[in-house]
Scaffold this motif. Sequence first.
Motif, PDB file in Angstrom:
ATOM      1  N   PHE A  97       0.852  -1.200   0.000  1.00 14.97           N
ATOM      2  CA  PHE A  97       0.000   0.000   0.000  1.00 14.97           C
ATOM      3  C   PHE A  97       0.893   1.257   0.000  1.00 14.97           C
ATOM      4  CE2 PHE A  97      -3.443   2.232   2.832  1.00 14.97           C
ATOM      5  CZ  PHE A  97      -4.140   2.672   1.715  1.00 14.97           C
ATOM      6  N   TRP A  98       1.912   1.266   0.848  1.00 12.02           N
ATOM      7  CA  TRP A  98       2.858   2.385   0.888  1.00 12.02           C
ATOM      8  C   TRP A  98       3.498   2.593  -0.477  1.00 12.02           C
ATOM      9  CZ3 TRP A  98       6.774   1.475   5.471  1.00 12.02           C
ATOM     10  CH2 TRP A  98       6.086   1.507   6.692  1.00 12.02           C
ATOM     11  N   GLY A  99       3.847   1.462  -1.105  1.00 12.14           N
ATOM     12  CA  GLY A  99       4.582   1.522  -2.376  1.00 12.14           C
ATOM     13  C   GLY A  99       3.867   2.379  -3.408  1.00 12.14           C
ATOM     14  N   PHE A 100       2.546   2.218  -3.498  1.00 10.02           N
ATOM     15  CA  PHE A 100       1.789   3.011  -4.480  1.00 10.02           C
ATOM     16  C   PHE A 100       1.936   4.502  -4.179  1.00 10.02           C
ATOM     17  CE2 PHE A 100      -0.625  -1.054  -4.564  1.00 10.02           C
ATOM     18  CZ  PHE A 100      -0.392  -1.372  -5.891  1.00 10.02           C
ATOM     19  N   ALA A 101       1.795   4.851  -2.901  1.00  7.99           N
ATOM     20  CA  ALA A 101       1.859   6.265  -2.526  1.00  7.99           C
ATOM     21  C   ALA A 101       3.278   6.813  -2.685  1.00  7.99           C
ATOM     22  CB  ALA A 101       1.381   6.446  -1.088  1.00  7.99           C
ATOM     23  N   LEU A 102       4.262   6.018  -2.315  1.00 10.21           N
ATOM     24  CA  LEU A 102       5.647   6.505  -2.385  1.00 10.21           C
ATOM     25  C   LEU A 102       6.058   6.766  -3.838  1.00 10.21           C
ATOM     26  CD1 LEU A 102       7.321   4.312   0.377  1.00 10.21           C
ATOM     27  CD2 LEU A 102       6.807   6.762   0.457  1.00 10.21           C
ATOM     28  N   ALA A 103       5.526   5.945  -4.755  1.00 11.58           N
ATOM     29  CA  ALA A 103       5.891   6.094  -6.164  1.00 11.58           C
ATOM     30  C   ALA A 103       5.409   7.432  -6.729  1.00 11.58           C
ATOM     31  CB  ALA A 103       5.329   4.933  -6.971  1.00 11.58           C
ATOM     32  N   ARG A 104       4.356   8.014  -6.133  1.00 12.71           N
ATOM     33  CA  ARG A 104       3.884   9.294  -6.680  1.00 12.71           C
ATOM     34  C   ARG A 104       4.125  10.479  -5.732  1.00 12.71           C
ATOM     35  NH1 ARG A 104      -1.272   7.149  -4.870  1.00 12.71           N
ATOM     36  NH2 ARG A 104      -1.507   5.710  -6.582  1.00 12.71           N
ATOM     37  N   MET A 105       5.085  10.303  -4.850  1.00 11.68           N
ATOM     38  CA  MET A 105       5.416  11.381  -3.906  1.00 11.68           C
ATOM     39  C   MET A 105       6.003  12.592  -4.652  1.00 11.68           C
ATOM     40  SD  MET A 105       7.676  10.854  -0.516  1.00 11.68           S
ATOM     41  CE  MET A 105       9.190  10.465  -1.357  1.00 11.68           C
ATOM     42  N   GLN A 106       5.678  13.791  -4.151  1.00 13.10           N
ATOM     43  CA  GLN A 106       6.195  15.017  -4.778  1.00 13.10           C
ATOM     44  C   GLN A 106       6.741  15.971  -3.730  1.00 13.10           C
ATOM     45  OE1 GLN A 106       3.633  16.693  -8.032  1.00 13.10           O
ATOM     46  NE2 GLN A 106       2.221  15.192  -7.187  1.00 13.10           N
ATOM     47  N   ARG A 107       7.515  16.963  -4.176  1.00  9.11           N
ATOM     48  CA  ARG A 107       7.994  17.971  -3.232  1.00  9.11           C
ATOM     49  C   ARG A 107       8.097  19.337  -3.892  1.00  9.11           C
ATOM     50  NH1 ARG A 107      14.420  16.502  -2.477  1.00  9.11           N
ATOM     51  NH2 ARG A 107      14.900  16.499  -4.679  1.00  9.11           N
ATOM     52  N   GLU A 108       7.978  20.375  -3.074  1.00 10.12           N
ATOM     53  CA  GLU A 108       8.097  21.752  -3.555  1.00 10.12           C
ATOM     54  C   GLU A 108       8.274  22.676  -2.361  1.00 10.12           C
ATOM     55  OE1 GLU A 108       5.275  22.847  -6.834  1.00 10.12           O
ATOM     56  OE2 GLU A 108       4.908  24.555  -5.516  1.00 10.12           O
ATOM     57  N   ASN A 109       9.240  23.513  -2.385  1.00 10.20           N
ATOM     58  CA  ASN A 109       9.462  24.526  -1.335  1.00 10.20           C
ATOM     59  C   ASN A 109       9.332  23.997   0.093  1.00 10.20           C
ATOM     60  OD1 ASN A 109       9.599  26.317  -3.471  1.00 10.20           O
ATOM     61  ND2 ASN A 109       7.424  26.865  -3.311  1.00 10.20           N
ATOM     62  N   GLY A 110      10.014  22.946   0.401  1.00 18.08           N
ATOM     63  CA  GLY A 110       9.988  22.452   1.781  1.00 18.08           C
ATOM     64  C   GLY A 110       8.796  21.583   2.118  1.00 18.08           C
ATOM     65  N   LEU A 111       7.899  21.413   1.137  1.00 14.28           N
ATOM     66  CA  LEU A 111       6.708  20.600   1.357  1.00 14.28           C
ATOM     67  C   LEU A 111       6.876  19.265   0.618  1.00 14.28           C
ATOM     68  CD1 LEU A 111       3.903  21.186   2.637  1.00 14.28           C
ATOM     69  CD2 LEU A 111       3.126  21.815   0.369  1.00 14.28           C
ATOM     70  N   VAL A 112       6.526  18.171   1.289  1.00 16.01           N
ATOM     71  CA  VAL A 112       6.542  16.850   0.652  1.00 16.01           C
ATOM     72  C   VAL A 112       5.135  16.305   0.766  1.00 16.01           C
ATOM     73  CG1 VAL A 112       7.324  14.462   0.965  1.00 16.01           C
ATOM     74  CG2 VAL A 112       8.937  16.317   1.245  1.00 16.01           C
ATOM     75  N   TRP A 113       4.587  15.725  -0.298  1.00 11.94           N
ATOM     76  CA  TRP A 113       3.241  15.186  -0.169  1.00 11.94           C
ATOM     77  C   TRP A 113       3.006  13.986  -1.075  1.00 11.94           C
ATOM     78  CZ3 TRP A 113       4.336  19.426  -3.152  1.00 11.94           C
ATOM     79  CH2 TRP A 113       3.847  19.434  -4.457  1.00 11.94           C
ATOM     80  N   THR A 114       2.007  13.213  -0.703  1.00 11.54           N
ATOM     81  CA  THR A 114       1.536  12.137  -1.573  1.00 11.54           C
ATOM     82  C   THR A 114       0.130  11.725  -1.134  1.00 11.54           C
ATOM     83  OG1 THR A 114       2.110  10.075  -2.659  1.00 11.54           O
ATOM     84  CG2 THR A 114       2.518  10.166  -0.297  1.00 11.54           C
ATOM     85  N   ALA A 115      -0.431  10.744  -1.827  1.00 12.97           N
ATOM     86  CA  ALA A 115      -1.806  10.344  -1.519  1.00 12.97           C
ATOM     87  C   ALA A 115      -1.948   8.833  -1.550  1.00 12.97           C
ATOM     88  CB  ALA A 115      -2.753  10.965  -2.548  1.00 12.97           C
ATOM     89  N   LEU A 116      -2.873   8.339  -0.727  1.00 14.83           N
ATOM     90  CA  LEU A 116      -3.280   6.935  -0.760  1.00 14.83           C
ATOM     91  C   LEU A 116      -4.703   6.908  -1.304  1.00 14.83           C
ATOM     92  CD1 LEU A 116      -2.033   5.859   2.771  1.00 14.83           C
ATOM     93  CD2 LEU A 116      -1.305   4.793   0.631  1.00 14.83           C
ATOM     94  N   THR A 117      -4.912   6.195  -2.394  1.00 18.12           N
ATOM     95  CA  THR A 117      -6.244   6.212  -3.013  1.00 18.12           C
ATOM     96  C   THR A 117      -7.022   4.934  -2.678  1.00 18.12           C
ATOM     97  OG1 THR A 117      -5.576   5.070  -5.015  1.00 18.12           O
ATOM     98  CG2 THR A 117      -5.222   7.464  -4.969  1.00 18.12           C
ATOM     99  N   LEU A 118      -8.307   4.978  -2.984  1.00 13.77           N
ATOM    100  CA  LEU A 118      -9.146   3.785  -2.780  1.00 13.77           C
ATOM    101  C   LEU A 118      -8.667   2.646  -3.683  1.00 13.77           C
ATOM    102  CD1 LEU A 118     -12.648   5.508  -2.569  1.00 13.77           C
ATOM    103  CD2 LEU A 118     -11.418   4.411  -0.685  1.00 13.77           C
ATOM    104  N   ASP A 119      -8.204   3.003  -4.879  1.00 13.21           N
ATOM    105  CA  ASP A 119      -7.684   1.981  -5.797  1.00 13.21           C
ATOM    106  C   ASP A 119      -6.429   1.316  -5.229  1.00 13.21           C
ATOM    107  OD1 ASP A 119      -9.663   2.285  -7.618  1.00 13.21           O
ATOM    108  OD2 ASP A 119      -8.519   3.553  -9.008  1.00 13.21           O
ATOM    109  N   ASP A 120      -5.575   2.119  -4.570  1.00 15.36           N
ATOM    110  CA  ASP A 120      -4.363   1.552  -3.947  1.00 15.36           C
ATOM    111  C   ASP A 120      -4.753   0.520  -2.899  1.00 15.36           C
ATOM    112  OD1 ASP A 120      -2.938   3.417  -5.380  1.00 15.36           O
ATOM    113  OD2 ASP A 120      -2.657   4.789  -3.674  1.00 15.36           O
ATOM    114  N   ARG A 121      -5.786   0.869  -2.150  1.00 16.86           N
ATOM    115  CA  ARG A 121      -6.248  -0.024  -1.075  1.00 16.86           C
ATOM    116  C   ARG A 121      -6.680  -1.373  -1.675  1.00 16.86           C
ATOM    117  NH1 ARG A 121      -7.261   2.022   4.055  1.00 16.86           N
ATOM    118  NH2 ARG A 121      -7.193   4.192   3.412  1.00 16.86           N
ATOM    119  N   LYS A 122      -7.448  -1.272  -2.751  1.00 16.53           N
ATOM    120  CA  LYS A 122      -7.937  -2.488  -3.403  1.00 16.53           C
ATOM    121  C   LYS A 122      -6.757  -3.296  -3.964  1.00 16.53           C
ATOM    122  CE  LYS A 122     -11.901  -1.478  -5.557  1.00 16.53           C
ATOM    123  NZ  LYS A 122     -12.491  -0.959  -6.800  1.00 16.53           N
TER     124      LYS A 122
END
Length: 326
Positions: free
Chosen positions: A199-224
């Motif tokens: 589950f982490w793997g999906f979110a980590l693969a689309r992680m982004q960063r900008e100006n000191g901010l790091v973010w990503t998302a876990l979707t319902l599809d990832d859960r499935k």
Amino acid sequence: MIDDMIREKIVGASSIGITSHIRPDGDAIGASLGLGMALLNIGKKVQVVLKDGISSTFRHLPGADLVKRAFEPGIDLMIVDDCSDLIRTGGVLGDRIPDINIDHHITNELFAEVNLVEPDSVATSAILAKHMPFWGLSFTPEIAKTLLTGILSDSIGFRTSNTTSESLRLAAGLMDVGADISELYNKALLTHSYEATKFWGFALARMQRENGLVWTALTLDDRKASGYFGNDDADLTNLLSSIESYEVAVLFIEQSITRTRVSWRSAGEFDISNLAHEMGGGGHPNAAGAELEGTLAEVQEKVLRMTQDYLKQVKSYAINSDGDRK
Ligand code: 5GP
Ligand code: MN
């Protein structure tokens, strides 16, 4: 004194209800089970209710079988722990105002008759470890295990900046009663299921960063796709918070097509608890969350913008106030 008030309320009650917040973490679970078992040991009838039950990470804890999803009638004394507002109980109280509120969140809304809120405390379980003896409650090895688990999981293994020598002394006291810190540490913090890791793997693969901010998302599809069916973030937020030289990490967790959860983690002086509170959530200066109406894309756009604005504001304030001092 507040300890006397709480002791009197406990002495005067025969049937006691305990609840905490939805999607309970280790502290919510540890505190509720520890307090529940201690009250059972002095002959009280006890109901421990957690709207979402206990996730598999914490099902090994003593007393886990006590937990129900709803209260039965006949409770004289209602205690809410580790929960900063009543909405977070998930509706299990109906319109009942709790008698006692025990918490360490700075955003706590002091909703009960007696509010024992200590924002400097590392965990609600640490507040219990400190105060329970004053209420006529004592520790067994089982109770010590649940409370030490609460302390370990909220401090991420004594890594959060609110960890103090007192947190360690309270933890040491629980070890003296019979809690095995390395076993509890492994179970609460280091062990993750294959599904959670995927589950982490999906979110980590689309992680982004900008100006000191790091973010990503876990979707319902990832859960499935991963087969991880807990309704939480599988602890990914803590991993994001370990990324080097970020200022704020944000994790978006899609709950449904119209609801999205947000988890913030910040480093150092960036206090994100107010930002979370403004959006209907709450938490601590360096760890906060909220649940927002909107699709994942909508919430992500709005929250990233607000978080970026907040970061800019804090940074320009720091520069200006430095300038003033010169
Ligand atoms: P997490 O990001 O791990 O879900 O939560 C971080 C901290 O913020 C925890 O202490 C948690 O209790 C608090 N928190 C998370 N979500 C909410 C929310 O929706 N409302 C409030 N009041 N607190 C939250
Ligand atoms: Mn909690």
